[in-house]
Every structure is written in C-alpha cells, then in structure tokens.
Design an enzyme around this catalytic site. Structure first.
Site, PDB file in Angstrom:
ATOM      1  N   CYS A 539      82.695  86.792  38.351  1.00 58.25           N
ATOM      2  CA  CYS A 539      82.588  86.057  37.086  1.00 58.25           C
ATOM      3  C   CYS A 539      81.649  84.867  37.214  1.00 58.25           C
ATOM      4  CB  CYS A 539      83.981  85.625  36.640  1.00 58.25           C
ATOM      5  SG  CYS A 539      83.979  84.467  35.253  1.00 58.25           S
ATOM      6  N   CYS A 542      83.023  81.418  35.997  1.00 59.80           N
ATOM      7  CA  CYS A 542      84.061  80.941  36.922  1.00 59.80           C
ATOM      8  C   CYS A 542      83.403  80.213  38.086  1.00 59.80           C
ATOM      9  CB  CYS A 542      84.890  82.111  37.462  1.00 59.80           C
ATOM     10  SG  CYS A 542      85.727  83.108  36.220  1.00 59.80           S
TER      11      CYS A 542
END
Length: 655
Positions: A539, A542
């Site tokens: 991600c 993230c």
C-alpha cells in the site's frame, strides 16, 4: 507522484452509459419509500425508466448548495455508473434513471459540497423485478453494497445487513447457493463465528456425502476447509482438484502466481511468453488475463528496475509489444518516482516521466478512448485531470533532482496551484522546493505561508520558510511562534471538525500475534489510549505515512498511557510475516506490528481501504476513525495528537 491504493475488493467494476435524463412528471401510481426518497414504478423492471423524488437529509439536510446525484447499477455483467440530472422544486429534488436490461440492483449517492447523505447508513437503493418478483441476483448485489460499495456513497460497511441480504438471495434462489457458498460462509463467520463454523462443518459433510462433481465443488470444499482453518485438509483437496482437472481454471491463477513470484528476469520473460500463448489460444478461462495482459507484461520493466538495468526498462516495453498507452504511462510514472526518490539514473527517469506526463496531458485534454463503465462522466473528467497532476508532480520532482528548476517549476505549478488549488500537501511540497530555487523570496514566501494557513504544508516547507526567516531576522528566535501563528486558523478549524466527528463506539475485541510470535490482546490495553493503524506492504499511502507515524511513535515513546499498534492486513503472498518484517526492518521503523492474516480484524472494524487509523480511548471506545493519507506529515501529526488528547479525556471537547 506515485499512484495510490484504492479500496481492496475481489470484485470488478463495470459501469453504465451516460444518462443525462430529466423526467419530472410523476405517475399517480403506488410509490416505494426509503424515508425521504420515493420512486415509481413500485416494482421497476430492467429497462424501465424510474422517476424519483428526494429531500436532502443527514449531512446535507437543508443545504442551500447544489446537490449532485450518481447512480450505480449492478448485474450479471458487473456494474455501471452515471451522473443523474436533477431538478429542484421547493425543498425537493426530482430525477430519472433509465435502467439497463442486464441489471438487478441500483444504488444512488446524493452529495453536496463533497458531503454525502448516506440515509443514516442505510444507503439509497432500488431493487429490480422480473415477473413481479425481485430479480435473481438482486439481493446478492445488495449484500455486496453493504459489504463493499456503500463507502462510495458516504456510508460504512455493515456485514450484518450484508449477511441478511445474502441469506435472502439464497432462500429465494436455492440454486445460487453453490455459486455464492464461499462468500456466504466467510460473511457468516465474520458476523456469527460459532454459528458459521458449525454450518461450515455441516456443509463439508454434505459436500462429501453428495460427491464432488465439478471443479466448483472442489473449490467450495477447498475454501470451506480454509475458512475453518483446516489448512492441511484444504491443501489435500487442492491436490485432488489439480489431479482431477489437470487443465482446469486453477491453472490460470497458478501460472500468474508463479510468474509474479519469479525473480530471475530471463525466467520471468519465458513465463510471460507462455501466458501470452495461453491467452492467444482463445480459451475462455484466460479471458480475464487477456483483458489485463498489459498489466502482467509490465511486471518485466519493474523487474529491470529492481535489477538496476535502467537501459532495459524502455526497451523491454517495446519488445513485449505493449499497446496499452495508459498502463505504460502509469508504469513509467511509478518507475520514475522510485528513481527520483533514490536519485538513481535520473536521465532515464526524466525520459520515462516525460513520456508519462505528455501522454496524460493528451488524454486529459483529448481522450482517445471511451469513458469506462465504472466511472460517471464527471468522475472520468476529474480522474484524467488528477492523473495528469500526479504525473506532472513526478516530472517536477525528477527535474528538481536534476537541477532543472525552471522547467520543473512549470509542471509543479500546473499540478499544485492550477489544478489542485494548493489543496494537496504532497504536490505543494514539490512546488515549494522548485519555487525556492527560481522565484523571488517575496512571492514564494507568501505562497508557502498560505499553504501553512490552509493546513496543506510539509516539514520541508517549514525548512524553506525557516531559511527565509533566518536570512531576514538574522536569528531563529521567534520562528516557532511565527509558524504557530500561521497554522492557528487551520488548527482551530481542524479541532472543530474533529469535535464534530468524535465517535463513541465499542471497539471490536481482537487478539493477534506480533512478528515475534507473541499474542497481543487489545483487552489487555484497556486503560491506555490505543492507536490502531491498518496497513499492508503493497500500500503506497500506508508507506508514505510511515515517516510521520514514526515521529508520532517517538513522540509518545515515554508516555505509558498511549500505545501504537500497526495491524498488517490484506497482505499478499505466502510469506506474510516475512514481507512485513523485512519492510519494517529495512526502513528501521520501531513499530509494534500485528498480523491480521485472516483479514478478520479489518473486517470487524469495517475498514474500506487502507491506511485507516482508529483512536481508541481508555474505556475501549472508538473515538476517531481516520482514512487515507494526504501527503502531509504535519497534518498527520497535528490531527493525531489532537485525537489522542481528546481520547485521553473525552469530556474535554473544547480546547
């Protein structure tokens, strides 16, 4: 600027034709109501024109601003989306929808000034009928709406409602049970664990008793064992399936997994050649791969980047014969961003980024292809514009690394100021770096001050302003007060928004293993404020948020009343713990990582996309939920600090 993660689902969107329709004469027939939303006919059939009236409620009740509507139609061929033209009369709004003959379920999104009315988390939906009865598949798509799609229209996932809809579908159409069995059982165990496991055992016994006739039967039994955590049995059934159906559908996923895992470039090239041959065979099971072949082919250029064989990156694209210009541009942009972050082979990075940026601008201004079904016309237009802004931001950063400041500034300005109006902290940062090198201090100082006032700044911007401040004042004295003054307005606005968004929900309990194999039970953390951050190694947002999160962990490292937990979820591959551990170690983060390998905790917390953070108070109540990352470490730290303060003493809602 790199690409960002979208919501993780196992479902593919396919969306509807443009419907600029306005039918405002309503029939004097029975009308079905969802509180402030009514429509006719009462039992619409696929192909009907549905007319509706709507009165804004929830977050947009009594709004004086324009209201917009989007309709999503779901059916056997996927999903379609479109804008809906609205007409306002007094306090009510009316509109019309032409239903597609292949669809069975519709849901609508009503919004104003980027705020949605989610009908008190029920959503606004219409089920389609056939021969006077709800059409087959309608309740299944209603389940998907509550489990996955409601976030598109401002709502939160609700597995209980999804389960009720799934069970309704199966009760009306028992023959559908086989098709939906795995999805149903996963949902059931997420909502009613004990009941679900007991039913899984019965289904396993039933499957074995009736016999395994086709590959779907084997798949269902394999998944049932997996859901019940009987992994050895699941592997055994998998082996039987492969033996029974040596050329079954499973061969596709196996081929793709093997290709993705291969590190040797020459072997990887051989594998993609074999996949291409399979696709050209015309076998229906390879259709999905055919539709997305360029995505898999472009793993080869990424492999050359990893091997730092820069001269082979562009050459490999030509050799593979990839014609999907949009995906090539996306790949080039991502690769260029990675190169500039490490200042590696910037000449190649500039070439790739330049190609991507030129392509994106052409597509933004004069799109070559048709609108994708899964986007409305407005969404499509905005997406093309945003895509160009991202690619231009990357190009600006590459040119900054190369010292071509004036050229880079023109792209950064277009991205940060002209398109995003200074509302994207990450793109503002690129502009600020280039502005410092090219513009008069008076001009860029004023612009950077405005970024701070708007809460769209970064630590690098503060560094630039500090250099200006010291040159002007001949001292650092007073700089912190100067910055605090600039940020005061946005900080107070942020606090007010946090007060309004404060929650009071019981946090779902969970116990997970950390990377050392120790079990961590959140119940044992009662009495502390707990920050739970859901993330995954794949991600982008993230990982982009982690430098700021490390600063937060450091900030509270001496505070025994605050605990940070990083829950790795939706992780891919067979070595999830190793993936997470290697990432944390290589980046020298001091995070306490827990592994949600079964994706149960992320489901219990009704997370639609990552990163998503929850701030839980000392009594085990969720006080805040924060989704995504906008590129600003300053904003992340400021907001999270305020959330922790409020959660520490919920009675202190006014600062």
């Amino acid at each position: 600027m790199p690409s960002f993660c979208n919501l993780v689902t196992n479902f593919t969107y396919m969306h509807m034709k443009k419907l600029w329709i306005a039918v405002f004469i309503f029939f004097t027939t029975a009308v079905y109501a969802q509180k402030n939303f009514t429509y006719t006919p009462e039992k619409p059939k696929p192909g009907d024109i549905i007319t509706f009236t709507y009165e804004p409620a929830g977050d947009i009740a009594n709004t004086i601003l324009p209201v917009e509507a989007v309709v999503y139609q779901s059916g056997v061929k996927g999903q379609k989306a479109d804008d809906v033209m609205l007409k306002k009369t007094a306090n009510k709004i009316s509109g019309a929808i032409i239903t597609d003959t292949a669809m069975n379920f519709l849901y609508l999104g009503f919004s104003s000034d980027k705020k949605f009315d989610n009908n008190f988390n029920e959503g606004y939906f219409i089920q389609l009928y056939e021969n006077g009865e709800v059409r087959k598949g309608s309740y299944f798509n209603k389940a998907m709406f509550y489990q996955y799609y409601i976030g598109e229209v401002g709502g939160e996932r609700n597995n209980e409602k999804a389960l009720a809809s799934m069970e309704k579908e199966i009760s009306l159409f028992p023959e559908s049970k086989k098709l939906y069995l795995s999805s149903y059982m996963r949902l059931l165990t997420a909502v009613k664990k004990d009941e679900g496991l007991a039913l899984i055992q019965k289904e396993i016994e039933s499957q074995l008793k009736s016999g395994l006739k086709d590959e779907t039967d084997y798949n269902n039994l394999e998944n049932l064992y997996s859901i019940a955590k009987l992994n050895e049995q699941s592997k055994f059934v998998t082996a039987l399936k492969k033996e029974k159906f040596p050329d079954g559908n499973w061969t596709v996923s196996d081929a793709l997994e093997k290709y993705s895992a291969e590190k040797d470039i020459e072997k990887k090239k051989s594998l993609i050649t074999e996949i291409e041959k399979k696709v050209k065979s015309g076998n229906e099971k390879w259709q999905y791969v055919k539709d997305n072949l360029s995505y898999y082919q472009l793993r080869i250029p990424y492999a050359y980047v990893t091997a730092k064989k820069w001269e082979e990156v562009k050459k490999s694209v030509a050799e593979l014969g990839i014609s999907d210009k949009a995906r090539i541009a996306s790949t080039y942009n991502d690769i260029a961003w990675q190169m500039q972050e490490k200042s590696e082979n910037l000449v190649v990075a500039e070439e790739l980024s330049g190609i991507a940026t030129t392509r994106a601008k052409e597509e933004w201004k004069n799109p070559a292809g048709a609108k994708p079904d899964y986007l409305t016309k407005k969404q499509w237009d905005k997406n093309r514009e945003s895509l160009y802004a991202r690619y231009a931001d990357t190009y600006g950063m590459v040119l900054y690394r190369m010292g071509e400041y004036k050229k880079g500034l023109s792209f950064a300005k277009e991205s940060a100021l002209l398109i995003n109006k200074g509302k994207d902290a990450d793109q503002n940062n690129t502009y600020a770096l280039l502005a410092e090198k090219t513009l008069p201090v008076k001009q860029y100082k004023k612009e950077l001050e405005q970024f701070l006032k708007d809460g769209k700044s970064t630590s690098e911007m503060k560094g630039i302003l500090k250099r200006v401040y010291v040159r002007e004042k001949k001292s650092e004295n007073g700089f912190d007060e100067y910055v605090t003054g600039l940020q005061k307005e946005s900080y107070l606005k942020m606090l007010e928004e946090l007060r309004k968004s404060m929650l009071n929900e019981t946090a779902p309990s969970f116990a997970l293993l950390d990377l050392s194999g120790n079990k961590v039970d959140i119940a044992n953390l009662k009495g502390k404020v707990v920050v739970v951050d859901f993330w995954a190694t794949w991600c982008g947002p993230c990982k982009a948020s982690f430098p700021g999160m490390q600063k937060m962990v450091n900030k509270y490292s001496e505070n025994p009343d605050v605990k940070f937990i990083f829950v790795d979820t939706w992780e891919r591959g067979e070595t999830k713990e190793k993936n997470a551990g290697d990432f944390i170690t290589s980046n020298k983060y001091s995070f306490h990582v827990l592994m949600d390998n079964d994706d149960k905790v992320v489901t219990d917390y009704k997370v639609d996309g990552i990163p998503t953070k929850f701030v839980i108070d000392k009594e085990g109540k969720i006080r805040f939920k924060a989704i995504g990352f906008d590129g600003s470490d300053d904003k992340l730290m400021s907001e999270l600090t305020a959330m922790i303060d409020m959660a520490s003493d919920p009675s202190k809602k006014a600062f």
